[in-house]
Scaffold this motif. Structure first.
Motif, PDB file in Angstrom:
ATOM      1  N   PHE A  10       0.967  -1.142   0.265  1.00 23.48           N
ATOM      2  CA  PHE A  10      -0.560   0.280  -0.256  1.00 23.48           C
ATOM      3  C   PHE A  10       1.184   1.224  -0.079  1.00 23.48           C
ATOM      4  O   PHE A  10       2.122   1.163   1.231  1.00 23.48           O
ATOM      5  N   TYR A  11       0.611   1.680  -1.162  1.00 19.52           N
ATOM      6  CA  TYR A  11       1.753   3.200  -0.967  1.00 19.52           C
ATOM      7  C   TYR A  11       1.268   3.884  -2.281  1.00 19.52           C
ATOM      8  O   TYR A  11       0.053   3.762  -2.987  1.00 19.52           O
ATOM      9  N   TRP A  12       1.272   5.294  -2.300  1.00 20.79           N
ATOM     10  CA  TRP A  12       1.134   6.367  -3.254  1.00 20.79           C
ATOM     11  C   TRP A  12       0.785   5.770  -4.356  1.00 20.79           C
ATOM     12  O   TRP A  12       2.069   5.953  -4.666  1.00 20.79           O
ATOM     13  N   PRO A  13      -0.209   5.605  -5.125  1.00 18.62           N
ATOM     14  CA  PRO A  13       0.195   5.517  -6.286  1.00 18.62           C
ATOM     15  C   PRO A  13       0.922   6.284  -8.074  1.00 18.62           C
ATOM     16  O   PRO A  13       0.739   5.928  -8.506  1.00 18.62           O
ATOM     17  N   GLY A  65       8.721   7.850  -4.609  1.00 17.26           N
ATOM     18  CA  GLY A  65       8.995   7.855  -2.886  1.00 17.26           C
ATOM     19  C   GLY A  65       9.478   7.230  -1.932  1.00 17.26           C
ATOM     20  O   GLY A  65      10.788   6.179  -2.628  1.00 17.26           O
ATOM     21  N   ARG A  66       8.897   6.791  -0.802  1.00 18.78           N
ATOM     22  CA  ARG A  66       9.429   5.443   0.056  1.00 18.78           C
ATOM     23  C   ARG A  66       9.198   4.640  -0.303  1.00 18.78           C
ATOM     24  O   ARG A  66      10.501   3.370  -0.165  1.00 18.78           O
ATOM     25  N   GLY A  67       8.356   4.134  -1.099  1.00 16.61           N
ATOM     26  CA  GLY A  67       7.634   2.797  -1.246  1.00 16.61           C
ATOM     27  C   GLY A  67       8.555   2.230  -2.276  1.00 16.61           C
ATOM     28  O   GLY A  67       8.211   1.225  -2.597  1.00 16.61           O
ATOM     29  N   PRO A  95      -1.520   1.606  10.687  1.00 14.56           N
ATOM     30  CA  PRO A  95      -0.122   2.458  10.241  1.00 14.56           C
ATOM     31  C   PRO A  95      -0.441   3.747  10.309  1.00 14.56           C
ATOM     32  O   PRO A  95      -1.867   4.644   9.941  1.00 14.56           O
ATOM     33  N   PHE A  96       0.831   4.478  10.821  1.00 21.70           N
ATOM     34  CA  PHE A  96       1.152   5.927  10.428  1.00 21.70           C
ATOM     35  C   PHE A  96       0.722   6.473   9.749  1.00 21.70           C
ATOM     36  O   PHE A  96       0.123   7.266   8.730  1.00 21.70           O
ATOM     37  N   ALA A  97       1.250   5.496   8.559  1.00 22.01           N
ATOM     38  CA  ALA A  97       2.145   6.309   7.272  1.00 22.01           C
ATOM     39  C   ALA A  97       2.338   5.285   6.230  1.00 22.01           C
ATOM     40  O   ALA A  97       3.114   4.456   6.430  1.00 22.01           O
ATOM     41  N   PRO A  98       1.576   5.765   4.834  1.00 26.87           N
ATOM     42  CA  PRO A  98       2.176   4.738   3.831  1.00 26.87           C
ATOM     43  C   PRO A  98       3.811   4.397   3.691  1.00 26.87           C
ATOM     44  O   PRO A  98       4.153   5.877   4.223  1.00 26.87           O
ATOM     45  N   PRO A  99       4.593   3.776   3.697  1.00 26.99           N
ATOM     46  CA  PRO A  99       4.219   2.502   2.270  1.00 26.99           C
ATOM     47  C   PRO A  99       4.122   1.870   3.706  1.00 26.99           C
ATOM     48  O   PRO A  99       4.190   1.726   4.974  1.00 26.99           O
ATOM     49  N   PHE A 100       2.827   0.232   3.871  1.00 28.09           N
ATOM     50  CA  PHE A 100       2.844  -0.199   4.618  1.00 28.09           C
ATOM     51  C   PHE A 100       2.768  -1.477   3.936  1.00 28.09           C
ATOM     52  O   PHE A 100       2.088  -1.840   2.136  1.00 28.09           O
ATOM     53  N   ALA A 138       4.536  -1.958   8.792  1.00 29.09           N
ATOM     54  CA  ALA A 138       4.727  -0.052   8.010  1.00 29.09           C
ATOM     55  C   ALA A 138       6.354   0.353   8.404  1.00 29.09           C
ATOM     56  O   ALA A 138       7.071  -0.801   9.408  1.00 29.09           O
ATOM     57  N   GLN A 139       6.519   1.274   8.379  1.00 28.48           N
ATOM     58  CA  GLN A 139       7.864   1.343   8.233  1.00 28.48           C
ATOM     59  C   GLN A 139       8.748   0.615   7.253  1.00 28.48           C
ATOM     60  O   GLN A 139       9.306  -0.452   7.348  1.00 28.48           O
ATOM     61  N   VAL A 140       9.599   1.442   6.330  1.00 22.70           N
ATOM     62  CA  VAL A 140      10.518   0.975   5.408  1.00 22.70           C
ATOM     63  C   VAL A 140      11.141   0.147   5.808  1.00 22.70           C
ATOM     64  O   VAL A 140      11.111  -0.689   5.216  1.00 22.70           O
ATOM     65  N   ALA A 141      11.822   0.092   6.809  1.00 19.32           N
ATOM     66  CA  ALA A 141      12.848  -0.644   7.348  1.00 19.32           C
ATOM     67  C   ALA A 141      12.508  -2.208   8.291  1.00 19.32           C
ATOM     68  O   ALA A 141      13.350  -2.625   7.700  1.00 19.32           O
ATOM     69  N   VAL A 165      19.381   4.766   5.532  1.00 19.86           N
ATOM     70  CA  VAL A 165      18.933   5.579   4.561  1.00 19.86           C
ATOM     71  C   VAL A 165      17.471   5.813   4.786  1.00 19.86           C
ATOM     72  O   VAL A 165      16.889   7.227   3.938  1.00 19.86           O
ATOM     73  N   THR A 166      16.584   5.686   5.272  1.00 20.03           N
ATOM     74  CA  THR A 166      15.379   6.216   5.918  1.00 20.03           C
ATOM     75  C   THR A 166      15.789   7.898   6.875  1.00 20.03           C
ATOM     76  O   THR A 166      15.130   8.411   6.343  1.00 20.03           O
ATOM     77  N   ASP A 167      17.060   8.267   7.515  1.00 24.64           N
ATOM     78  CA  ASP A 167      17.473   9.243   7.760  1.00 24.64           C
ATOM     79  C   ASP A 167      18.186  10.007   6.412  1.00 24.64           C
ATOM     80  O   ASP A 167      17.383  11.064   6.738  1.00 24.64           O
ATOM     81  N   GLY A 215       7.112  13.485  -5.939  1.00 22.61           N
ATOM     82  CA  GLY A 215       8.218  12.403  -4.666  1.00 22.61           C
ATOM     83  C   GLY A 215       9.188  13.037  -3.361  1.00 22.61           C
ATOM     84  O   GLY A 215       8.854  14.031  -3.928  1.00 22.61           O
ATOM     85  N   ILE A 216       9.869  12.377  -3.735  1.00 20.86           N
ATOM     86  CA  ILE A 216      10.775  12.726  -1.703  1.00 20.86           C
ATOM     87  C   ILE A 216      12.147  14.010  -3.309  1.00 20.86           C
ATOM     88  O   ILE A 216      12.760  14.423  -2.670  1.00 20.86           O
ATOM     89  N   PHE A 217      12.947  12.838  -4.271  1.00 26.71           N
ATOM     90  CA  PHE A 217      13.067  13.566  -5.241  1.00 26.71           C
ATOM     91  C   PHE A 217      13.027  14.433  -5.875  1.00 26.71           C
ATOM     92  O   PHE A 217      12.211  13.750  -6.707  1.00 26.71           O
TER      93      PHE A 217
HETATM   94  N1  LIG Z   1       9.602   6.795   8.965  1.00 34.01           N
HETATM   95  C1  LIG Z   1       8.782   5.461   7.683  1.00 34.01           C
HETATM   96  C2  LIG Z   1       8.024   7.081   6.632  1.00 34.01           C
HETATM   97  C3  LIG Z   1       6.530   6.804   5.869  1.00 34.01           C
HETATM   98  C4  LIG Z   1       6.325   8.351   5.678  1.00 34.01           C
HETATM   99  O1  LIG Z   1       6.665   9.883   5.988  1.00 34.01           O
HETATM  100  N2  LIG Z   1       5.196   8.171   4.470  1.00 34.01           N
HETATM  101  C5  LIG Z   1       4.921   9.654   3.892  1.00 34.01           C
HETATM  102  C6  LIG Z   1       4.950   9.008   2.141  1.00 34.01           C
HETATM  103  S1  LIG Z   1       6.525   8.532   1.606  1.00 34.01           S
HETATM  104  C7  LIG Z   1       3.589   9.988   3.807  1.00 34.01           C
HETATM  105  O2  LIG Z   1       2.376   9.258   2.644  1.00 34.01           O
HETATM  106  N3  LIG Z   1       3.584  10.237   5.557  1.00 34.01           N
HETATM  107  C8  LIG Z   1       2.282  11.152   5.976  1.00 34.01           C
HETATM  108  C9  LIG Z   1       3.009  12.050   7.372  1.00 34.01           C
HETATM  109  O3  LIG Z   1       3.158  11.966   7.445  1.00 34.01           O
HETATM  110  O4  LIG Z   1       1.575  12.503   7.737  1.00 34.01           O
HETATM  111  C10 LIG Z   1       9.111   5.246   6.714  1.00 34.01           C
HETATM  112  O5  LIG Z   1      10.069   4.797   5.979  1.00 34.01           O
HETATM  113  O6  LIG Z   1       8.428   4.625   6.341  1.00 34.01           O
END
Ligand SMILES: N[C@@H](CCC(=O)N[C@@H](CS)C(=O)NCC(=O)O)C(=O)O
Length: 260
Positions: free
Chosen positions: A14-17, A21-23, A70-75, A84-87, A117-119, A248-250
């Motif tokens: 599950f990630y932004w389509p 990004g992190r997904g 989960p707090f945020a995608p990806p999961f 959840a959490q990439v790492a 990498v997350t940092d 995205g992130i980049f």
């Molecule tokens: N540390 C988390 C960060 C997750 C994150 O920041 N997700 C972003 C998308 S890349 C998001 O949708 N965040 C929503 C929010 O933080 O409210 C990870 O590595 O998965």
């Protein structure tokens, strides 16, 4: 073709389509391993996916017993797990996909590097969103410029120099790795993530990276070797690989790309 209907998939991401990004760090692992997965938010409602399916879980709707919201995608959902959490997702997938060595010391090492990498991803994100994730880039351009300069002159060299040194250390500690891998003697999910780091930084900061790359020859070689792996090569050429874009992130904003 790796996108299956969610029902048939062993792994549901599950990630932004519309962004890498992190997904993308999870997609790369699933693709390299040719794992049967569904990229759920990119499917249609009829196929059993779509954004609504992801947003429902984020609100806690449709969680199975014992699953954490989960707090945020990806999961990732697999069997009874919702992770959840990439790492953390990669720590879960690593042994299942054969993308981490079997011994505990190597797994701890892989997780440690992945958290770094997350940092790095968080700091890359802050180059364009230094004040708040909730504000538009246009509303924090001045701060972004200061932040990006600091990132490119101080932080990026520190992070990439660190990963380069880990390649050197692993070459010495582990003759079989021949300096080709960050952990152990074979490809791991950490190598895949470093591929994405180099690709992303090249996209976002072509000028800064163009000058800096000569100081990280092993990382550049790693990027080339990973990009040449048959499964990844096919993935990168497919429409499953979303193009880099400014959501995205980049992000490529010329005004932020100063010499490193
Ligand atoms: N540390 C988390 C960060 C997750 C994150 O920041 N997700 C972003 C998308 S890349 C998001 O949708 N965040 C929503 C929010 O933080 O409210 C990870 O590595 O998965």
């Amino acid at each position: 073709v790796k996108i299956r209907t969610p029902r048939a998939a062993t792994y549901e991401l599950f990630y932004w389509p519309s962004i890498q990004g992190r997904g993308e760090l999870v997609r790369l692992a699933l693709e390299e391993a040719a794992a049967p997965y569904a990229d759920v938010a990119r499917l249609t409602k009829k196929e059993g996916g779509g954004m609504a399916a992801m947003l429902a879980l984020l609100k806690g709707k449709g969680l199975a017993k014992g699953q954490l919201r989960p707090f945020a995608p990806p999961f990732l959902r697999s069997g009874r797990y919702l992770v959840a959490q990439v790492a953390n997702i990669l720590q879960f997938l690593g042994p299942r996909l054969g993308l981490v060595p079997a011994d505990e010391a190597s797994r701890v090492e892989a997780h440690q590097l992945q958290l770094t990498v997350t940092d790095l991803f968080a700091e890359v994100h802050d180059t364009h969103h230094p004040v708040s994730t909730g504000l538009y880039y246009e509303d924090q351009k001045k701060e972004a410029k200061d932040n990006a300069r600091n990132f490119l002159t101080e932080r990026m060299p520190k992070f990439l120099g660190y990963f380069e040194s880990v390649l050197v250390a692993n070459a010495n500690a582990n003759k079989k790795s021949k300096g080709r891998h960050l952990v152990g003697a074979r490809l791991s999910y950490v190598d895949l993530s470093l591929f994405q780091v180099i690709e992303g930084l090249r996209y976002a900061f072509p000028r800064a990276l163009g000058r800096f790359e000569k100081t990280i020859p092993r990382l550049v070689e790693l990027r080339d070797r990973v990009g040449d792996r048959p499964n990844l090569k096919a993935y990168l050429a497919s429409d499953r690989r979303i193009a880099f874009n400014e959501d995205g992130i980049f992000r490529r904003y010329a005004e932020l790309d100063v010499d490193a």
